[in-house]
Design a protein around this motif. Structure first.
Motif, PDB file in Angstrom:
ATOM      1  N   SER A   7       0.866  -1.177   0.000  1.00 18.00           N
ATOM      2  CA  SER A   7       0.000   0.000   0.000  1.00 18.00           C
ATOM      3  C   SER A   7       0.904   1.229   0.000  1.00 18.00           C
ATOM      4  N   VAL A   8       0.749   2.063  -1.033  1.00 15.10           N
ATOM      5  CA  VAL A   8       1.585   3.248  -1.186  1.00 15.10           C
ATOM      6  C   VAL A   8       0.685   4.468  -1.379  1.00 15.10           C
ATOM      7  N   LEU A   9       0.936   5.468  -0.568  1.00 12.16           N
ATOM      8  CA  LEU A   9       0.209   6.728  -0.644  1.00 12.16           C
ATOM      9  C   LEU A   9       1.020   7.723  -1.469  1.00 12.16           C
ATOM     10  N   ARG A  62      -4.518  19.519   6.494  1.00 10.93           N
ATOM     11  CA  ARG A  62      -5.160  18.379   5.827  1.00 10.93           C
ATOM     12  C   ARG A  62      -4.129  17.340   5.423  1.00 10.93           C
ATOM     13  N   ILE A  63      -2.979  17.795   4.960  1.00 12.66           N
ATOM     14  CA  ILE A  63      -1.921  16.859   4.571  1.00 12.66           C
ATOM     15  C   ILE A  63      -1.415  16.103   5.799  1.00 12.66           C
ATOM     16  N   ILE A  64      -1.172  16.810   6.878  1.00  9.57           N
ATOM     17  CA  ILE A  64      -0.697  16.158   8.108  1.00  9.57           C
ATOM     18  C   ILE A  64      -1.740  15.177   8.620  1.00  9.57           C
ATOM     19  N   SER A  69      -3.271   9.509   9.311  1.00  5.98           N
ATOM     20  CA  SER A  69      -4.205   8.435   8.958  1.00  5.98           C
ATOM     21  C   SER A  69      -3.471   7.284   8.269  1.00  5.98           C
ATOM     22  N   ALA A  70      -2.541   7.612   7.397  1.00  9.47           N
ATOM     23  CA  ALA A  70      -1.736   6.579   6.727  1.00  9.47           C
ATOM     24  C   ALA A  70      -0.948   5.777   7.754  1.00  9.47           C
ATOM     25  N   TRP A  71      -0.408   6.441   8.744  1.00  6.34           N
ATOM     26  CA  TRP A  71       0.321   5.762   9.823  1.00  6.34           C
ATOM     27  C   TRP A  71      -0.616   4.821  10.575  1.00  6.34           C
ATOM     28  N   GLN A  72      -1.812   5.306  10.921  1.00  5.82           N
ATOM     29  CA  GLN A  72      -2.788   4.480  11.636  1.00  5.82           C
ATOM     30  C   GLN A  72      -3.196   3.263  10.815  1.00  5.82           C
ATOM     31  N   ASN A  73      -3.289   3.439   9.495  1.00  2.72           N
ATOM     32  CA  ASN A  73      -3.714   2.349   8.605  1.00  2.72           C
ATOM     33  C   ASN A  73      -2.563   1.466   8.150  1.00  2.72           C
ATOM     34  N   LYS A  74      -1.370   1.734   8.679  1.00  5.96           N
ATOM     35  CA  LYS A  74      -0.180   0.932   8.385  1.00  5.96           C
ATOM     36  C   LYS A  74       0.177   0.930   6.889  1.00  5.96           C
ATOM     37  N   THR A  75       0.037   2.091   6.272  1.00  8.38           N
ATOM     38  CA  THR A  75       0.496   2.264   4.899  1.00  8.38           C
ATOM     39  C   THR A  75       1.979   1.930   4.849  1.00  8.38           C
ATOM     40  N   ARG A  76       2.398   1.188   3.851  1.00  3.45           N
ATOM     41  CA  ARG A  76       3.773   0.692   3.800  1.00  3.45           C
ATOM     42  C   ARG A  76       4.776   1.692   3.277  1.00  3.45           C
ATOM     43  N   ILE A  99       6.126   9.661  11.956  1.00  2.00           N
ATOM     44  CA  ILE A  99       5.306   8.531  11.493  1.00  2.00           C
ATOM     45  C   ILE A  99       6.169   7.399  10.937  1.00  2.00           C
ATOM     46  N   LYS A 100       7.361   7.741  10.490  1.00  2.74           N
ATOM     47  CA  LYS A 100       8.345   6.747  10.049  1.00  2.74           C
ATOM     48  C   LYS A 100       7.857   5.813   8.943  1.00  2.74           C
ATOM     49  N   ILE A 101       6.995   6.315   8.068  1.00  2.00           N
ATOM     50  CA  ILE A 101       6.624   5.561   6.872  1.00  2.00           C
ATOM     51  C   ILE A 101       7.697   5.856   5.831  1.00  2.00           C
ATOM     52  N   PRO A 102       8.343   4.842   5.270  1.00  2.00           N
ATOM     53  CA  PRO A 102       9.376   5.100   4.261  1.00  2.00           C
ATOM     54  C   PRO A 102       8.789   5.865   3.076  1.00  2.00           C
TER      55      PRO A 102
END
Length: 160
Positions: A7-9, A62-64, A69-76, A99-102
């Motif tokens: 999953s990529v945002l 809104r971006i933050i 939300s991406a962090w909560q949903n475990k976006t990879r 959030i440490k999402i790569p």
């Protein structure tokens, strides 16, 4: 063994809702609506590896909120073009840091060839890397880099 689908945002900041129409001499004539078509035509293997979610907002908050939300949903992973917030937003940089999402930071134009303030990125210090200056292709190169890094991390985890 089947490869994992990530999953990529894909995040676009202020004024990027009109890519392909706005300041085409700087940002090019291709819009985000063409990204999926380019992936399908020229990079089908990459498209098979990701579940893409696109988001654009002009407001920093809104971006933050979307990143949290991406962090909560475990976006990879993420590909992010923060637009002008790249150069001005400590709040966005702080969010990307915790959030440490790569992610790979991307820019349509070569920010280092532009005016002085655009040569500084507050957000890049938290990125895997930065791709700039290749128009809409910056997103594809950034997406490939995110997938490669996620694959490398999975290989390391499997080896341990």
């Amino acid at each position: 063994m089947a490869l994992e689908k990530y999953s990529v945002l894909v995040v676009n900041g202020p004024n990027l809702g009109y890519l392909g129409q706005r300041d085409t001499g700087v940002y090019g004539t291709r819009g985000m609506d063409e990204l999926s078509a380019i992936l399908k035509k020229d990079h089908p293997g990459l498209l098979d590896r990701v579940e893409l979610d696109f988001f654009q907002a002009n407001g920093e908050g809104r971006i933050i909120d979307r990143l949290e939300s991406a962090w909560q949903n475990k976006t990879r992973g993420m590909v992010i073009n923060p637009g002008a917030l790249t150069h001005t937003s400590l709040a966005l940089a702080d969010c990307l840091g915790w959030i440490k999402i790569p992610f790979v930071e991307v820019h349509l134009s070569n920010i280092w060839s532009r005016d002085r303030i655009r040569q500084q990125s507050l957000t890049a210090r938290h990125a895997l890397g930065v791709v700039a200056g290749f128009g809409i292709m910056s997103y594809i190169y950034g997406l490939q880099a995110v997938v490669d890094c996620l694959d490398a991390n999975n290989t390391i985890a499997e080896d341990e």
